[in-house]
Design an enzyme around this catalytic site. Structure first.
Site, PDB file in Angstrom:
ATOM      1  N   LYS A   1       0.817  -1.220   0.000  1.00 35.30           N
ATOM      2  CA  LYS A   1       0.000   0.000   0.000  1.00 35.30           C
ATOM      3  C   LYS A   1       0.843   1.259   0.000  1.00 35.30           C
ATOM      4  CE  LYS A   1      -4.236  -1.800   1.976  1.00 35.30           C
ATOM      5  NZ  LYS A   1      -5.259  -1.663   2.999  1.00 35.30           N
TER       6      LYS A   1
ATOM      7  N   LYS B   1      -6.086  -9.861  -5.307  1.00 33.10           N
ATOM      8  CA  LYS B   1      -7.241 -10.062  -4.424  1.00 33.10           C
ATOM      9  C   LYS B   1      -8.428  -9.185  -4.832  1.00 33.10           C
ATOM     10  CE  LYS B   1      -7.547  -7.956  -0.429  1.00 33.10           C
ATOM     11  NZ  LYS B   1      -7.500  -7.459   0.964  1.00 33.10           N
TER      12      LYS B   1
ATOM     13  N   LYS C   1     -12.004  -4.059  -1.895  1.00 33.57           N
ATOM     14  CA  LYS C   1     -13.018  -3.001  -1.976  1.00 33.57           C
ATOM     15  C   LYS C   1     -12.540  -1.770  -2.717  1.00 33.57           C
ATOM     16  CE  LYS C   1     -14.367  -3.511   2.781  1.00 33.57           C
ATOM     17  NZ  LYS C   1     -13.067  -3.312   3.422  1.00 33.57           N
TER      18      LYS C   1
HETATM   19  P1  AMP Z   1     -11.346  -5.790   4.726  1.00 37.84           P
HETATM   20  O1  AMP Z   1     -12.240  -5.596   3.565  1.00 37.84           O
HETATM   21  O2  AMP Z   1      -9.916  -5.675   4.324  1.00 37.84           O
HETATM   22  O3  AMP Z   1     -11.701  -4.996   5.904  1.00 37.84           O
HETATM   23  O4  AMP Z   1     -11.529  -7.306   5.161  1.00 37.84           O
HETATM   24  C1  AMP Z   1     -12.550  -7.812   5.998  1.00 37.84           C
HETATM   25  C2  AMP Z   1     -12.446  -9.324   6.035  1.00 37.84           C
HETATM   26  O5  AMP Z   1     -12.712  -9.881   4.739  1.00 37.84           O
HETATM   27  C3  AMP Z   1     -11.049  -9.820   6.424  1.00 37.84           C
HETATM   28  O6  AMP Z   1     -11.190 -10.967   7.222  1.00 37.84           O
HETATM   29  C4  AMP Z   1     -10.427 -10.171   5.114  1.00 37.84           C
HETATM   30  O7  AMP Z   1      -9.439 -11.167   5.229  1.00 37.84           O
HETATM   31  C5  AMP Z   1     -11.618 -10.693   4.328  1.00 37.84           C
HETATM   32  N1  AMP Z   1     -11.422 -10.488   2.882  1.00 37.84           N
HETATM   33  C6  AMP Z   1     -11.281  -9.282   2.251  1.00 37.84           C
HETATM   34  N2  AMP Z   1     -11.120  -9.462   0.925  1.00 37.84           N
HETATM   35  C7  AMP Z   1     -11.144 -10.809   0.719  1.00 37.84           C
HETATM   36  C8  AMP Z   1     -11.032 -11.642  -0.446  1.00 37.84           C
HETATM   37  N3  AMP Z   1     -10.875 -11.111  -1.655  1.00 37.84           N
HETATM   38  N4  AMP Z   1     -11.117 -12.977  -0.279  1.00 37.84           N
HETATM   39  C9  AMP Z   1     -11.305 -13.520   0.943  1.00 37.84           C
HETATM   40  N5  AMP Z   1     -11.414 -12.803   2.067  1.00 37.84           N
HETATM   41  C10 AMP Z   1     -11.343 -11.464   1.973  1.00 37.84           C
END
Ligand code: AMP
Ligand code: TRP
Length: 332
Positions: free
Chosen positions: A112, A197, A200
């Site tokens: 990042k 990945k 968002k």
């Molecule tokens: P975040 O969106 O980074 O706040 O992630 C929230 C949760 O979703 C965390 O446990 C991440 O590991 C999971 N997560 C986010 N993106 C992915 C993805 N593309 N595949 C699987 N898990 C995800």
């Protein structure tokens, strides 16, 4: 009783990756078997350039979506991180436990910070300290298990190291948590770029399925997913990342094994159609409940208020104990 903590950042609209990688397990398994806390970790959304009004909107939307997905405030605690001061209070103590070197080794920080610099943005200091705040989120509740997607493994490892180090220096204060990952779809990839990945905050939404996308949009995005040059439907993450990603998504939706599913499809088109329909069915009830809940923001606010009170009550004694253990004079 097992204590579980996990969180989601309000940095963008929640995705299918969030759901398959984390949220679904919170709903179906975790809230029923443990004392579970789930947080909209809004302070983490300030580590990169942000628009205050958007973060506020996304925080409420994330809370509404978690409830729509089935988190039940009668079974678990749902709250907003910034409503509970204990997180930042503990974070400072853990900054005095972590080292500069170990934070600079974090993969997400490296990726990042390079991205921010490349687009002419400055790197906020909080991007470096972010995993320490995440450790505080977890350790403040003497958490045993942290259900997360694969991308968070390194951060949970750091959390374990900090817990052990603090306990060794100052006496037993924290539980040492472990990461728990879903059996499939722990890393859902971008449909347009299956080597990265599904996140968002990706610039282009074409490869990301958002939980609130309607059926037509979901269908279009999945039918246009990048596939590989071969013809056969095989589950090969290295050689056929696009097809493997679709198989994992489908497997996640229908609770089957991706390698076993591969044999059922003779063309990429058929696999895409099946995946699109499975995702649409998976998300349909969630979207419907979201519409109902979104029309009553007062209800969501009340859930968050009560959640924060409960969370505070659990975290306060742990963080107080940590302050005393580290040598800070009690306020009396
Ligand atoms: P975040 O969106 O980074 O706040 O992630 C929230 C949760 O979703 C965390 O446990 C991440 O590991 C999971 N997560 C986010 N993106 C992915 C993805 N593309 N595949 C699987 N898990 C995800
Ligand atoms: N860092 C996590 C992510 O990017 C979000 C998060 C913050 C989290 N604090 C947490 C996850 C505590 C689990 C436990 O996805």
């Amino acid at each position: 009783m097992t204590r579980i903590f996990s969180g989601v950042k309000p940095t963008g609209h929640l995705t299918l990756g969030n759901y398959l990688g984390a949220v679904r397990r919170w709903v179906e398994v975790d809230q029923h078997r443990a004392d579970a806390l789930f947080s909209i970790v809004d302070l983490h959304a300030l580590t990169v350039e942000h628009d205050p009004a958007r973060v506020r909107r996304l925080s409420r939307q994330a809370a509404t979506l978690l409830l729509a997905a089935g988190l039940d405030p009668a079974l678990c605690t749902v709250f907003v991180q910034s409503h509970v001061d204990e997180h930042t209070r503990l974070s400072y103590l853990l900054e005095c436990t972590a080292t500069d070197g170990e934070l600079r080794r974090m993969i997400q920080y490296k990726e990042k910070s390079v991205r921010a610099l490349a687009s002419g943005e400055s790197v906020r200091f909080s991007l470096l300290s972010y995993p320490v705040l995440m450790a505080a989120d977890i350790l403040a509740y003497r958490t045993d298990e942290v259900p997360v997607g694969e991308d968070q493994t390194q951060h949970v490892e750091l959390t374990r190291d900090l817990a052990v180090r603090f306990n060794q220096r100052y006496g037993h204060t924290f539980s040492v948590p472990k990461a728990v990952r879903p059996p499939v779809a722990a890393r859902v990839m971008d449909l347009q770029d299956p080597t990265s990945k599904m996140g968002k905050s990706h610039e282009s939404a074409a490869g990301i399925v958002h939980l609130l996308d309607d059926a037509d949009v979901v269908r279009k995005k999945i039918m246009r997913a990048v596939t590989d040059s071969g013809q056969e439907v095989e589950y090969d993450r290295e050689g056929q990342p696009g097809v493997a990603n679709l198989l994992e998504i489908l497997a996640g939706c229908v609770a089957e094994d991706p390698a076993a599913l591969a044999g059922a499809y003779t063309s990429y088109g058929a696999l895409k159609r099946a995946t699109a329909e499975a995702v649409i069915e998976l998300l349909r009830p969630l979207r419907e409940r979201h519409t109902v809940l979104a029309s009553d923001p007062g209800h969501v606010d009340a859930v968050l208020k009560e959640g924060a009170e409960r969370a505070r009550g659990k975290a306060r004694p742990v963080v107080d104990a940590a302050y005393r253990a580290a040598g800070l004079l009690p306020a009396g």
